[in-house]
Design an enzyme around this catalytic site. Structure first.
Site, mmCIF file in Angstrom:
data_model
loop_
_atom_site.group_PDB
_atom_site.id
_atom_site.type_symbol
_atom_site.label_atom_id
_atom_site.label_comp_id
_atom_site.label_asym_id
_atom_site.label_seq_id
_atom_site.Cartn_x
_atom_site.Cartn_y
_atom_site.Cartn_z
ATOM 1 N N GLN A 13 -7.694 0.274 3.573
ATOM 2 C CA GLN A 13 -8.568 -0.256 4.624
ATOM 3 C C GLN A 13 -9.957 -0.610 4.117
ATOM 4 O O GLN A 13 -10.650 -1.415 4.725
ATOM 5 C CB GLN A 13 -8.702 0.771 5.769
ATOM 6 C CG GLN A 13 -7.421 1.007 6.547
ATOM 7 C CD GLN A 13 -7.038 -0.152 7.456
ATOM 8 O OE1 GLN A 13 -7.874 -0.971 7.832
ATOM 9 N NE2 GLN A 13 -5.755 -0.241 7.781
ATOM 10 N N SER A 17 -3.636 -2.993 -0.569
ATOM 11 C CA SER A 17 -2.516 -3.768 -0.052
ATOM 12 C C SER A 17 -2.962 -5.191 0.254
ATOM 13 O O SER A 17 -4.094 -5.405 0.707
ATOM 14 C CB SER A 17 -2.019 -3.088 1.229
ATOM 15 O OG SER A 17 -0.946 -3.803 1.786
ATOM 16 N N GLY A 18 -2.084 -6.169 0.033
ATOM 17 C CA GLY A 18 -2.453 -7.562 0.234
ATOM 18 C C GLY A 18 -2.690 -7.953 1.682
ATOM 19 O O GLY A 18 -3.648 -8.655 2.007
ATOM 20 N N HIS A 19 -1.839 -7.468 2.585
ATOM 21 C CA HIS A 19 -1.836 -8.000 3.947
ATOM 22 C C HIS A 19 -2.955 -7.470 4.832
ATOM 23 O O HIS A 19 -3.038 -7.826 6.009
ATOM 24 C CB HIS A 19 -0.480 -7.768 4.622
ATOM 25 C CG HIS A 19 -0.220 -6.350 5.021
ATOM 26 N ND1 HIS A 19 -0.414 -5.886 6.296
ATOM 27 C CD2 HIS A 19 0.213 -5.296 4.316
ATOM 28 C CE1 HIS A 19 -0.094 -4.602 6.359
ATOM 29 N NE2 HIS A 19 0.295 -4.220 5.171
ATOM 30 N N GLY A 33 0.815 -1.205 0.000
ATOM 31 C CA GLY A 33 0.000 0.000 0.000
ATOM 32 C C GLY A 33 0.854 1.262 0.000
ATOM 33 O O GLY A 33 0.538 2.247 -0.675
ATOM 34 N N THR A 34 1.926 1.235 0.742
ATOM 35 C CA THR A 34 2.805 2.397 0.821
ATOM 36 C C THR A 34 3.364 2.740 -0.560
ATOM 37 O O THR A 34 3.341 3.903 -0.978
ATOM 38 C CB THR A 34 3.963 2.114 1.803
ATOM 39 O OG1 THR A 34 3.404 1.937 3.110
ATOM 40 C CG2 THR A 34 4.956 3.255 1.834
ATOM 41 N N THR A 44 11.537 -7.511 -10.750
ATOM 42 C CA THR A 44 10.989 -8.828 -11.036
ATOM 43 C C THR A 44 9.661 -9.003 -10.305
ATOM 44 O O THR A 44 9.570 -8.757 -9.105
ATOM 45 C CB THR A 44 11.989 -9.916 -10.587
ATOM 46 O OG1 THR A 44 13.209 -9.715 -11.310
ATOM 47 C CG2 THR A 44 11.452 -11.312 -10.866
ATOM 48 N N CYS A 103 1.230 1.942 12.414
ATOM 49 C CA CYS A 103 2.585 2.298 12.010
ATOM 50 C C CYS A 103 3.264 3.168 13.041
ATOM 51 O O CYS A 103 4.472 3.291 13.054
ATOM 52 C CB CYS A 103 2.572 3.020 10.691
ATOM 53 S SG CYS A 103 2.000 1.967 9.389
HETATM 54 C C1 LIG Z 1 22.554 -7.373 -11.510
HETATM 55 C C2 LIG Z 1 21.109 -7.218 -11.181
HETATM 56 N N1 LIG Z 1 20.684 -6.097 -10.529
HETATM 57 C C3 LIG Z 1 19.409 -5.909 -10.196
HETATM 58 C C4 LIG Z 1 18.431 -6.834 -10.485
HETATM 59 C C5 LIG Z 1 17.029 -6.563 -10.092
HETATM 60 O O1 LIG Z 1 16.642 -7.322 -8.976
HETATM 61 P P1 LIG Z 1 15.095 -7.648 -8.676
HETATM 62 O O2 LIG Z 1 14.668 -8.563 -9.745
HETATM 63 O O3 LIG Z 1 15.102 -8.300 -7.347
HETATM 64 O O4 LIG Z 1 14.371 -6.370 -8.695
HETATM 65 C C6 LIG Z 1 18.810 -8.024 -11.186
HETATM 66 C C7 LIG Z 1 17.840 -9.057 -11.582
HETATM 67 O O5 LIG Z 1 16.832 -8.882 -12.185
HETATM 68 C C8 LIG Z 1 20.180 -8.205 -11.515
HETATM 69 O O6 LIG Z 1 20.578 -9.309 -12.157
HETATM 70 C C1 LIG Z 2 -4.883 3.607 5.009
HETATM 71 C C2 LIG Z 2 -3.563 2.952 4.798
HETATM 72 N N1 LIG Z 2 -2.779 3.349 3.777
HETATM 73 C C3 LIG Z 2 -1.591 2.781 3.531
HETATM 74 C C4 LIG Z 2 -1.084 1.769 4.334
HETATM 75 C C5 LIG Z 2 0.252 1.175 4.010
HETATM 76 O O1 LIG Z 2 0.132 -0.087 3.413
HETATM 77 P P1 LIG Z 2 1.343 -1.141 3.478
HETATM 78 O O2 LIG Z 2 1.454 -1.541 4.879
HETATM 79 O O3 LIG Z 2 0.913 -2.258 2.599
HETATM 80 O O4 LIG Z 2 2.555 -0.463 2.980
HETATM 81 C C6 LIG Z 2 -1.864 1.337 5.438
HETATM 82 C C7 LIG Z 2 -1.405 0.292 6.377
HETATM 83 O O5 LIG Z 2 -0.354 0.292 6.957
HETATM 84 C C8 LIG Z 2 -3.122 1.939 5.668
HETATM 85 O O6 LIG Z 2 -3.890 1.559 6.686
#
Ligand SMILES: Cc1ncc(COP(=O)(O)O)c(C=O)c1O
Ligand SMILES: Cc1ncc(COP(=O)(O)O)c(C=O)c1O
Ligand code: FES
Ligand code: FES
EC number: 2.8.1.7
Lengths: 389, 125, 389
Positions: C179, C199-201, C71-72, C237, C324
């Site tokens: 929320q 946000s997923g969680h 969410g952030t 990724t 938070c």
């Molecule tokens: C050298 C290098 N830097 C950065 C990344 C990016 O990492 P991520 O896929 O975790 O965002 C990768 C792979 O995709 C990489 O091979």
């Molecule tokens: C209203 C609201 N916005 C944003 C966030 C941030 O989401 P996340 O924790 O997935 O970064 C939260 C929860 O922490 C939230 O309650």
């Protein structure tokens, strides 16, 4: 059909030990690490224990470890964070022409924000020359970012020498070690690394989590803004299962590195030797200063995608150019920077080995690839010309 | 987050309450910041014979008040003045960094109570 | 000891159905969605299927869904992305005083970059007044961001009316629905929402993954730079298991919403009624326009942490102020904006219900809290004064 995954530089599977460590964190120890109740304290402990384990594996202190959403975010945070926090000292940055796009595109963006960036060339093996690096340093240079090992050709850069040169001129030194971590022994303190990026999913850990190490005392500005997580340097509810998974994967990799590297190097060299028998084949990258798991070869007169598709039909997963751009058709910026011509760059193939590969897998590829290359060459007008027909 | 000692003092605070006709009363903090600490002392022959506290504040503030009152009970005024927030933290087996100021509050409330006692005492004698 | 988790607004456990959907993606379908071989295509399909499922649940099109790390990040991307892409039209932004820090701190950062931000006040229930909103719109206003439902007091904002007012003046409308999603029916198209964060969680999905919906045609600049993921708008990724988990969780929540909301509202109102019997207790937030799972009450003369610690010792997990910042001691900016004085704001308690709570849980809290409040009041100098002793 036989299945041979040879794209570990793109991503790895999550090892069962890693998954086992993560599982209880989804359903039971699921608290928000910022909460003060028992569920929150349990999550906090998992995060802080993981931080210590990561620190230990890298030769860092726990308070120097910042969790991010991956290697890309670690690179973005390192470069933008340090650039903005230190711009009063100067606005010049040094990097190399063969960095990952997470570094290159961030540098290009910083140029639009008024920073100046020098993109160092590399030699035919993909190595940055320390002399070039030193010459590029100016009084207003604040930051240098050179990758530990290249993701396409596996070349390992002279990081200690570069860090030393940077420090001699008061320049902060960052390295993108996403590909190196788990395959090269790294001690940030001994090596003089100020910032280091790594990613979970390249070391048999989960996707969506990474680490930025920042030496104590180096100033950098948060990029993800919000709550006061990660000592105010990276907002967002901590991805506790991901963090536990990354720490477990890193620990495992560190433990197994000596034996596993020996095993991979033997397989790698067998594969290189086998494929070198194909006519007009060329190894890309450094013959010895290369990652234990990386094979990158060019086969003249043909284009990479044809090889990938043909290999795929035989159950072999490989890559051409970097994983992130293998969907695109530009020739690899890395191979071009190493001096390959466009045709040869287009005909490159990356086979990256991993924990699940056996000698049988290697021999299967050595058996299959010559026919594929030959078939594609038969279709290629360049091949006809070259043979002077 | 908190040590067992902090939790013990939070759940079973020593010397909660007020002293009628106290010889000294100290009050520090304000409700705006979320903390008010009030300490009452009874003094005989320059010795603190009784002490009580009331606190509006977090767990650390309540535990700090409790342990501080325990530490000064029976001590002479001079001995009580030697007590610092570091000693309060030690007696609690440590406090999180963000809670250090709660122990400072306890030290200040103590000093303020003693000052108040001295002021009253001077006037009386 | 009995365990009652009442902090679902801080985070939720991952439901077993969600975990079951994620599991095969860690070890087997682990490919990099950018790779063109079979493993890559399998991962790509998982990501794109998830995108469609998320789109369907929100009333959006698949190509309007961008996956983020939470969410952030969705909030950061929405605000910075739209602000920078549209700054030629104007540099004024409207938000409210009760937003999450992910929005507020990003707005404050944008102010440093030369944008102007209006922070709208709210009424005593935490509602933004549509008239205030309309009056704040200027010719140079480009963006408004008002949360769908507040994370502390659960008040639901008049989003449709606000979006309509924004559009009448050509202002882009973003809402932080972290929320609200899963508890309020949302159809972005019908409601006129241009951007939405989730946000997923918070919906029984995994941590470390979120979504930004962006209506087709709205321009926004990528903030995470690197590869060409998420149609060049968010590099890194793809977190495939996380994405699959989020989609599964959202689908489940949408399916179960009618029955689950009725169940939660009954429990919520029982809890409010029970706790209202405590002297000097006050419900914070709107009596009816509030999230089905949110109870937020103030108990005068005492401080929130003491209540949390005491509840925790009885196995009850709650929160005071926003999750938070519950480690910090500033009184909640939300409660202050609603006009509560500092003391009352300090004595607030948030109990947020979820799928695992029963009536027995509620009655346990109703039974335990009065004693806790009374004990803390006995220690409080403010209580003594109030009683005129
Ligand atoms: C050298 C290098 N830097 C950065 C990344 C990016 O990492 P991520 O896929 O975790 O965002 C990768 C792979 O995709 C990489 O091979
Ligand atoms: C209203 C609201 N916005 C944003 C966030 C941030 O989401 P996340 O924790 O997935 O970064 C939260 C929860 O922490 C939230 O309650
Ligand atoms: S040959 Fe198909 S992309 Fe150029
Ligand atoms: S009372 Fe102020 S933080 Fe403890």
């Amino acid at each position: 059909m036989k299945k041979v995954y040879l794209d570990h530089a793109a991503t790895t599977h999550v090892k069962s030990e890693v998954l086992a460590a993560m599982l209880p964190v989804f359903g039971q120890s699921f608290g928000n690490a910022s909460s003060i109740h028992a569920y929150g304290r349990e999550a906090r402990k998992l995060v802080e224990d993981s931080r210590e384990r990561v620190a230990k594996a890298l030769g860092a202190k726990a308070e120097e470890i910042y969790f991010t959403s991956g290697g890309t975010e670690a690179d973005n945070l390192a470069l933008k964070g340090v650039a903005f926090a230190n711009q009063k000292k100067g606005k010049h940055i040094i990097t190399s022409a063969i960095e990952h796009h997470a570094v290159l595109h961030t540098c290009q963006w910083l140029e639009k924000q008024g920073f100046e960036v020098t993109y160092l060339p590399v030699d035919e093996y993909g190595r940055v020359r320390v002399e070039d690096f030193e010459k590029a340093i100016r009084p207003d240079t604040i930051l240098a970012s050179i990758m530990f090992a290249n993701n396409e050709v596996g070349t390992i850069e002279p990081i200690e020498a570069l860090a030393k040169a940077a420090h001699a001129h008061g320049v902060i030194f960052h390295t993108d070690a996403v590909q190196a971590v788990g395959q090269v022994e790294i001690d940030v303190e001994k090596m003089g690394i100020d910032l280091l990026s790594m990613s979970g999913h390249k070391i048999y850990g989960p996707k969506g989590v990474g680490v930025l190490y920042v030496k104590k005392g180096i100033r950098f500005e948060a990029q993800m803004l919000g709550g006061e997580h990660e000592r105010r340097h990276r907002a967002g509810t901590e991805n506790v299962p991901g963090i536990v998974g990354l720490a477990t994967a890193l620990e495992l990799a560190t433990e197994q590195m000596p034996q596993e590297n020996a095993r991979l190097i033997a397989l790698r060299d067998r594969l290189i030797a086998g494929l070198s028998k194909i006519p007009y084949a060329k190894l890309n990258g450094h013959p010895t200063q290369r990652l234990p798991n990386n094979v990158n070869m060019s086969f003249s007169f043909i284009e990479g995608e044809g090889m990938l598709l043909s290999l795929d039909l035989m159950g072999i997963a490989a890559s051409s150019g970097s994983a992130c751009t293998s969907g695109s058709l530009d020739p690899s910026h890395v191979l071009l920077a190493m001096g390959l011509n466009h045709e040869t760059a287009h005909g490159s193939l990356r086979l990256s080995l991993g924990s699940d590969n056996t000698q049988e897998d290697i021999d299967y590829v050595i058996d299959k690839l010559p026919g594929i290359v030959e078939r594609l060459r038969q279709m290629s007008p360049l091949y006809t010309e070259a043979k002077g027909e | 987050m908190y040590t067992e000692k902090v939790m013990d003092h939070f759940m079973n605070p020593r010397n909660v309450g007020e002293i009628e006709n106290a010889d000294g009363v100290g009050e520090v903090g304000n409700a705006k910041c979320g903390d008010i600490m009030k300490i009452f002392i009874k003094v005989e022959d320059e010795r603190i014979v009784d002490v009580k506290f009331k606190t509006f504040g977090c767990g650390a503030a309540i535990a700090s008040s409790s342990v501080a009152t325990e530490m000064i009970k029976g001590k002479t005024i001079d001995e009580a003045l030697a007590i610092t927030n570091k000693m309060v933290i030690e007696a609690l087996g440590g406090l999180p960094d963000v809670k250090i100021h709660c122990s400072v509050l306890a030290e200040e409330a103590l000093r303020s109570a003693i000052e108040d006692y001295r002021k009253n005492h001077m006037q009386k004698s």
